[in-house]
Write a protein that holds these residues in place. Structure first.
Motif, mmCIF file in Angstrom:
data_model
loop_
_atom_site.group_PDB
_atom_site.id
_atom_site.type_symbol
_atom_site.label_atom_id
_atom_site.label_comp_id
_atom_site.label_asym_id
_atom_site.label_seq_id
_atom_site.Cartn_x
_atom_site.Cartn_y
_atom_site.Cartn_z
ATOM 1 N N ASN A 32 -7.666 1.515 0.655
ATOM 2 C CA ASN A 32 -8.957 1.098 1.195
ATOM 3 C C ASN A 32 -8.808 1.050 2.713
ATOM 4 N N LEU A 97 -3.289 -3.174 -3.540
ATOM 5 C CA LEU A 97 -4.421 -3.817 -4.208
ATOM 6 C C LEU A 97 -5.412 -4.430 -3.223
ATOM 7 N N ASP A 98 -5.347 -3.973 -1.982
ATOM 8 C CA ASP A 98 -6.304 -4.418 -0.969
ATOM 9 C C ASP A 98 -6.306 -5.925 -0.817
ATOM 10 N N THR A 99 -5.119 -6.523 -0.719
ATOM 11 C CA THR A 99 -5.016 -7.967 -0.598
ATOM 12 C C THR A 99 -4.495 -8.429 0.749
ATOM 13 N N GLU A 100 -4.070 -7.489 1.591
ATOM 14 C CA GLU A 100 -3.524 -7.869 2.895
ATOM 15 C C GLU A 100 -3.846 -6.764 3.894
ATOM 16 N N ALA A 101 -4.387 -7.110 5.035
ATOM 17 C CA ALA A 101 -4.804 -6.112 6.017
ATOM 18 C C ALA A 101 -3.694 -5.793 6.999
#
Lengths: 112, 114
Positions: A32, A97-101
């Motif tokens: 993402n 899993l798109d949990t940390e930028a």
């Protein structure tokens, strides 16, 4: 390991000129991707995000557009720049899993 | 709409002091919270990530706490050093479909003096 690249680092463009900022991610697939803008004295504002090739979601109405022509490439564009488009533009990917930028080093855009 | 506030906006401390940066958010239904550091003209470096089910997270001299029900997080920096001088940003993550959205505070600008 994963890395994110943004270029150029700085850009000075005249009003009315086009814009193309590029962001690429290495070491992962189907990330993402996000474009943020940081205006002087203001917080980061989410402009666009993409969950896959050709899929773009816009967060705020504006003079800019985004595209995702390849899995790990995210492009921010404008046909005609305005003075108000000046700012610091940051690309980010969302990690596993798109949990940390994780952010790129940013592009300082000055419209004159 | 999620809103994030950081206090103080700026802070100057002498080297060696312990300090606390505050972050508050209006919608407690967050997925997680992330603290970043930003040096002038640079991108953001992730410092700590706290999941919504966690109370705190530590990395070296940094400790971040999260009280989700009250909408607050703190970043504790022990034994501050001049190299800690930077802007510290708090961001909360909310999930939306297949993506997540970060809402940022405006940051705390920290200066650690010799």
């Amino acid at each position: 390991s994963q890395t994110i690249h943004q270029w150029p680092a700085t850009l000075v463009q005249p009003v009315g000129s086009p814009l193309s900022l590029e962001c690429t991610v290495e070491g992962t697939s189907n990330p993402n991707l996000y474009w943020y803008r940081q205006a002087a004295g203001r917080g980061l504002q989410l402009l666009f995000y993409s969950v896959g090739i050709g899929q773009i979601s816009s967060e705020v109405p504006q003079n800019l557009s985004a595209s995702r022509p390849q899995d790990r490439q995210f492009i921010l564009s404008s046909k005609k720049l305005l003075l108000s488009d000046s700012g610091f533009y940051l690309c980010a990917w969302g990690g596993w899993l798109d949990t940390e930028a994780f952010f790129g080093q940013g592009t300082r855009l000055t419209v004159v | 709409k999620q809103e994030v506030t950081q206090i103080p906006a700026a802070l100057s401390v002498p080297e060696g002091e312990n300090l606390v940066l505050n972050c508050s958010f209006t919608d407690s239904a967050i997925y997680n919270l992330q603290w970043f550091r930003q040096d002038p003209g640079k991108g953001l470096t992730s410092l700590l990530l706290i999941q919504s089910s966690q109370r705190e997270q530590t990395s070296g001299r940094l400790n971040a706490s999260l009280d989700k029900s009250s909408g607050r997080s703190t970043l504790y920096i022990a034994a501050s050093q001049p190299g800690d001088s930077a802007t510290y940003l708090c961001a909360v993550r909310n999930r939306t479909g297949t993506a997540s959205k970060l809402t940022f505070g405006t940051g705390t600008r920290l200066q650690v003096t010799l």
